[in-house]
Design a protein around this motif. Sequence first.
Motif, PDB file in Angstrom:
ATOM      1  N   CYS A  68      38.037 -16.300  38.511  1.00 12.25           N
ATOM      2  CA  CYS A  68      39.043 -18.145  37.743  1.00 12.25           C
ATOM      3  C   CYS A  68      38.304 -18.726  38.376  1.00 12.25           C
ATOM      4  O   CYS A  68      39.019 -20.247  37.541  1.00 12.25           O
ATOM      5  N   GLY A  69      37.893 -19.442  39.534  1.00  8.26           N
ATOM      6  CA  GLY A  69      37.991 -20.497  40.038  1.00  8.26           C
ATOM      7  C   GLY A  69      38.656 -21.551  40.626  1.00  8.26           C
ATOM      8  O   GLY A  69      38.296 -22.634  40.355  1.00  8.26           O
ATOM      9  N   ASP A  70      39.708 -20.538  40.994  1.00 16.37           N
ATOM     10  CA  ASP A  70      40.455 -21.727  41.796  1.00 16.37           C
ATOM     11  C   ASP A  70      40.280 -21.851  43.593  1.00 16.37           C
ATOM     12  O   ASP A  70      40.722 -22.966  43.086  1.00 16.37           O
ATOM     13  N   CYS A  71      39.342 -21.057  44.184  1.00 15.48           N
ATOM     14  CA  CYS A  71      38.795 -20.935  45.933  1.00 15.48           C
ATOM     15  C   CYS A  71      37.757 -22.325  44.865  1.00 15.48           C
ATOM     16  O   CYS A  71      37.659 -23.425  45.604  1.00 15.48           O
ATOM     17  N   SER A  72      37.199 -23.076  44.078  1.00 15.66           N
ATOM     18  CA  SER A  72      36.150 -23.874  44.008  1.00 15.66           C
ATOM     19  C   SER A  72      37.039 -24.839  43.869  1.00 15.66           C
ATOM     20  O   SER A  72      36.923 -26.337  44.206  1.00 15.66           O
ATOM     21  N   LYS A  73      37.550 -24.950  42.610  1.00 16.00           N
ATOM     22  CA  LYS A  73      39.381 -26.255  42.307  1.00 16.00           C
ATOM     23  C   LYS A  73      39.934 -26.340  43.605  1.00 16.00           C
ATOM     24  O   LYS A  73      40.254 -27.934  44.001  1.00 16.00           O
ATOM     25  N   ALA A  74      40.008 -25.526  44.836  1.00 13.77           N
ATOM     26  CA  ALA A  74      40.926 -26.158  45.685  1.00 13.77           C
ATOM     27  C   ALA A  74      39.889 -26.647  47.238  1.00 13.77           C
ATOM     28  O   ALA A  74      40.583 -27.175  47.522  1.00 13.77           O
ATOM     29  N   CYS A  75      38.393 -25.914  46.752  1.00 14.43           N
ATOM     30  CA  CYS A  75      37.724 -26.954  48.261  1.00 14.43           C
ATOM     31  C   CYS A  75      37.824 -28.590  47.755  1.00 14.43           C
ATOM     32  O   CYS A  75      37.879 -28.797  46.648  1.00 14.43           O
ATOM     33  N   HIS A  76      38.305 -28.900  49.138  1.00 14.84           N
ATOM     34  CA  HIS A  76      38.432 -30.793  48.869  1.00 14.84           C
ATOM     35  C   HIS A  76      36.227 -30.660  49.205  1.00 14.84           C
ATOM     36  O   HIS A  76      36.304 -32.390  48.750  1.00 14.84           O
ATOM     37  N   LEU A  77      35.314 -29.904  49.654  1.00 17.71           N
ATOM     38  CA  LEU A  77      34.011 -30.128  49.678  1.00 17.71           C
ATOM     39  C   LEU A  77      33.583 -29.738  48.799  1.00 17.71           C
ATOM     40  O   LEU A  77      32.203 -30.344  49.021  1.00 17.71           O
ATOM     41  N   LYS A  78      34.205 -30.024  47.932  1.00 22.70           N
ATOM     42  CA  LYS A  78      33.292 -29.489  46.768  1.00 22.70           C
ATOM     43  C   LYS A  78      32.505 -28.476  46.580  1.00 22.70           C
ATOM     44  O   LYS A  78      31.303 -28.704  45.852  1.00 22.70           O
ATOM     45  N   ILE A  79      32.872 -27.573  47.716  1.00 24.68           N
ATOM     46  CA  ILE A  79      31.378 -26.373  47.375  1.00 24.68           C
ATOM     47  C   ILE A  79      32.313 -25.241  46.355  1.00 24.68           C
ATOM     48  O   ILE A  79      33.541 -24.792  46.546  1.00 24.68           O
ATOM     49  N   GLU A  80      31.633 -24.268  45.605  1.00 25.94           N
ATOM     50  CA  GLU A  80      31.728 -22.778  45.311  1.00 25.94           C
ATOM     51  C   GLU A  80      32.177 -21.588  46.427  1.00 25.94           C
ATOM     52  O   GLU A  80      30.883 -21.971  46.216  1.00 25.94           O
ATOM     53  N   PRO A  81      33.114 -21.124  46.452  1.00 25.13           N
ATOM     54  CA  PRO A  81      32.953 -20.258  47.393  1.00 25.13           C
ATOM     55  C   PRO A  81      31.796 -19.853  47.524  1.00 25.13           C
ATOM     56  O   PRO A  81      31.327 -19.073  48.089  1.00 25.13           O
ATOM     57  N   PRO A  82      31.767 -19.066  46.105  1.00 23.92           N
ATOM     58  CA  PRO A  82      31.491 -17.207  46.135  1.00 23.92           C
ATOM     59  C   PRO A  82      29.517 -17.341  45.493  1.00 23.92           C
ATOM     60  O   PRO A  82      29.323 -16.699  45.891  1.00 23.92           O
ATOM     61  N   LEU A  83      29.352 -18.773  45.928  1.00 26.46           N
ATOM     62  CA  LEU A  83      27.706 -18.914  45.370  1.00 26.46           C
ATOM     63  C   LEU A  83      27.721 -19.343  46.125  1.00 26.46           C
ATOM     64  O   LEU A  83      26.298 -19.245  46.993  1.00 26.46           O
ATOM     65  N   GLU A  84      27.929 -20.454  47.390  1.00 28.54           N
ATOM     66  CA  GLU A  84      28.003 -21.093  48.617  1.00 28.54           C
ATOM     67  C   GLU A  84      28.595 -19.988  50.222  1.00 28.54           C
ATOM     68  O   GLU A  84      29.038 -21.375  50.546  1.00 28.54           O
ATOM     69  N   LEU A  85      28.450 -19.438  50.287  1.00 26.47           N
ATOM     70  CA  LEU A  85      29.613 -18.775  50.651  1.00 26.47           C
ATOM     71  C   LEU A  85      29.083 -19.665  52.232  1.00 26.47           C
ATOM     72  O   LEU A  85      27.623 -18.711  52.743  1.00 26.47           O
ATOM     73  N   ASN A  86      29.593 -19.169  53.369  1.00 25.02           N
ATOM     74  CA  ASN A  86      29.377 -19.857  54.948  1.00 25.02           C
ATOM     75  C   ASN A  86      27.887 -21.321  54.688  1.00 25.02           C
ATOM     76  O   ASN A  86      27.498 -21.722  55.521  1.00 25.02           O
ATOM     77  N   SER A  87      28.756 -22.086  53.168  1.00 28.14           N
ATOM     78  CA  SER A  87      27.241 -23.319  53.636  1.00 28.14           C
ATOM     79  C   SER A  87      27.516 -24.363  54.628  1.00 28.14           C
ATOM     80  O   SER A  87      28.638 -24.311  55.610  1.00 28.14           O
ATOM     81  N   PRO A  88      26.468 -24.738  55.317  1.00 25.87           N
ATOM     82  CA  PRO A  88      26.073 -25.467  56.161  1.00 25.87           C
ATOM     83  C   PRO A  88      27.607 -26.645  56.086  1.00 25.87           C
ATOM     84  O   PRO A  88      27.939 -27.256  57.499  1.00 25.87           O
ATOM     85  N   GLU A  89      28.499 -26.702  55.168  1.00 24.21           N
ATOM     86  CA  GLU A  89      29.162 -28.064  55.123  1.00 24.21           C
ATOM     87  C   GLU A  89      30.249 -27.180  54.627  1.00 24.21           C
ATOM     88  O   GLU A  89      31.462 -28.030  55.224  1.00 24.21           O
ATOM     89  N   CYS A  90      30.316 -25.620  54.948  1.00 25.86           N
ATOM     90  CA  CYS A  90      32.082 -25.566  54.856  1.00 25.86           C
ATOM     91  C   CYS A  90      32.323 -25.147  56.484  1.00 25.86           C
ATOM     92  O   CYS A  90      32.447 -25.081  56.986  1.00 25.86           O
ATOM     93  N   MET A  91      33.775 -26.299  56.427  1.00 26.94           N
ATOM     94  CA  MET A  91      34.959 -26.246  57.904  1.00 26.94           C
ATOM     95  C   MET A  91      35.788 -25.716  57.677  1.00 26.94           C
ATOM     96  O   MET A  91      36.564 -25.165  58.556  1.00 26.94           O
ATOM     97  N   ARG A  92      35.504 -24.252  57.413  1.00 24.35           N
ATOM     98  CA  ARG A  92      35.994 -22.971  57.066  1.00 24.35           C
ATOM     99  C   ARG A  92      38.190 -23.473  57.502  1.00 24.35           C
ATOM    100  O   ARG A  92      38.589 -22.872  58.222  1.00 24.35           O
ATOM    101  N   CYS A  93      38.267 -24.217  56.451  1.00 24.36           N
ATOM    102  CA  CYS A  93      39.608 -25.469  56.223  1.00 24.36           C
ATOM    103  C   CYS A  93      40.895 -24.313  56.121  1.00 24.36           C
ATOM    104  O   CYS A  93      41.954 -23.886  55.751  1.00 24.36           O
ATOM    105  N   GLY A  94      39.771 -23.297  55.243  1.00 21.73           N
ATOM    106  CA  GLY A  94      40.795 -22.275  54.550  1.00 21.73           C
ATOM    107  C   GLY A  94      41.648 -22.114  52.805  1.00 21.73           C
ATOM    108  O   GLY A  94      42.374 -21.169  52.651  1.00 21.73           O
ATOM    109  N   ASN A  95      41.527 -23.404  52.730  1.00 18.70           N
ATOM    110  CA  ASN A  95      42.020 -23.707  51.029  1.00 18.70           C
ATOM    111  C   ASN A  95      41.246 -22.660  50.548  1.00 18.70           C
ATOM    112  O   ASN A  95      42.328 -22.646  49.209  1.00 18.70           O
ATOM    113  N   CYS A  96      40.094 -21.750  49.969  1.00 19.80           N
ATOM    114  CA  CYS A  96      39.931 -21.476  49.250  1.00 19.80           C
ATOM    115  C   CYS A  96      40.087 -19.554  49.306  1.00 19.80           C
ATOM    116  O   CYS A  96      41.104 -19.386  48.045  1.00 19.80           O
TER     117      CYS A  96
END
Lengths: 273, 47
Positions: free
Chosen positions: A227-255
């Motif tokens: 659905c893409g809701d996770c990517s839309k919710a990410c303030h860091l503009k990370i796409e969680p399914p594609l860039e899971l645990n990216s170095p930029e991810c702060m684990r805020c939990g928005n996704c």
Amino acid sequence: MFSQIAFFLLQNPLLKNFFTGDIYRGRLKMLCTPGLNCYSCPAAVTSCPVGAMQLFLAGAKHSVSLFVTGFLVTSGVAFGRLICGFVCPMGLLQDLLYKIKAPKFKARFRYIQYIKYLILALFVMILPFAVRNELSGLGSPWFCKYICPAGTVFGALPLFAANSFLRGFAGVQFAFKLMVASAVLSAAILNYRFFCRVLCPLGAFYSLFNRTAFIKIRFNCEKCVSCGDCSKACHLKIEPPLELNSPECMRCGNCIRACGSSALSYKSERAKS
Amino acid sequence: MIKKENLLRVVLLAVGIVMILVGIYRGELYEIMKKAVVACLECIGIG
């Protein structure tokens, strides 16, 4: 936000010192906290790891602090950038500023995000060690001296407000630091966590461990409905399914909160080999 | 792959803990404390 405030108070419980301008002098100051929490903040009871690392590199008895480096490695392996998301006082301050109603620029910072690694290498490690005063033979903590907005906001401003003697020494260097802090905090109103993403050396260090950390975000592709809701919710503009645990991810939990199909969740790795 | 990742994680954690202990043994905590119990002039922009 509640956990961030709780961690802020845990690291800075002596709020009355903001009014008196005193600094805590007890034994807890031997210990570091994992976030960027200036030890000159009147309310602080612990030390800043970035400041402590520069202290050693700038010419204390041992040029590399095994304690501070070990502490940062352990924190990084245990939590990764979860520390940026939940523990760091600068993160809390920026999150509060981002709530101010203003135009928001949701950029990814694909290239300028690497500036933080340069700051870590140059201002925290190389310059404090390499540039020495000819007379004393000591270096300076370059990051604290010229960049750190946490020192300006949580240290200098409350101390100067409460202590007229210290205020009398404020000059060009303080004016420069105030300009840097003002620019960083203004940017934080417009861009989510600008300092953490672009300038913070601590964030740069922890990002190196983000993929190996014990606490990670797990993605279950069988539950994902794309659905893409996770990517839309990410303030860091990370796409969680594609860039899971990216170095930029702060684990805020928005996704995780945005995912209606529970495809994303926090995962704690077990330490087994 | 998962085993390698777990091994790396455990090794890094062990190295970090050993570094902390050696740092404490070398008396680094007192050096940090000496700096942290007075106002850091560089941090507040006057040093």
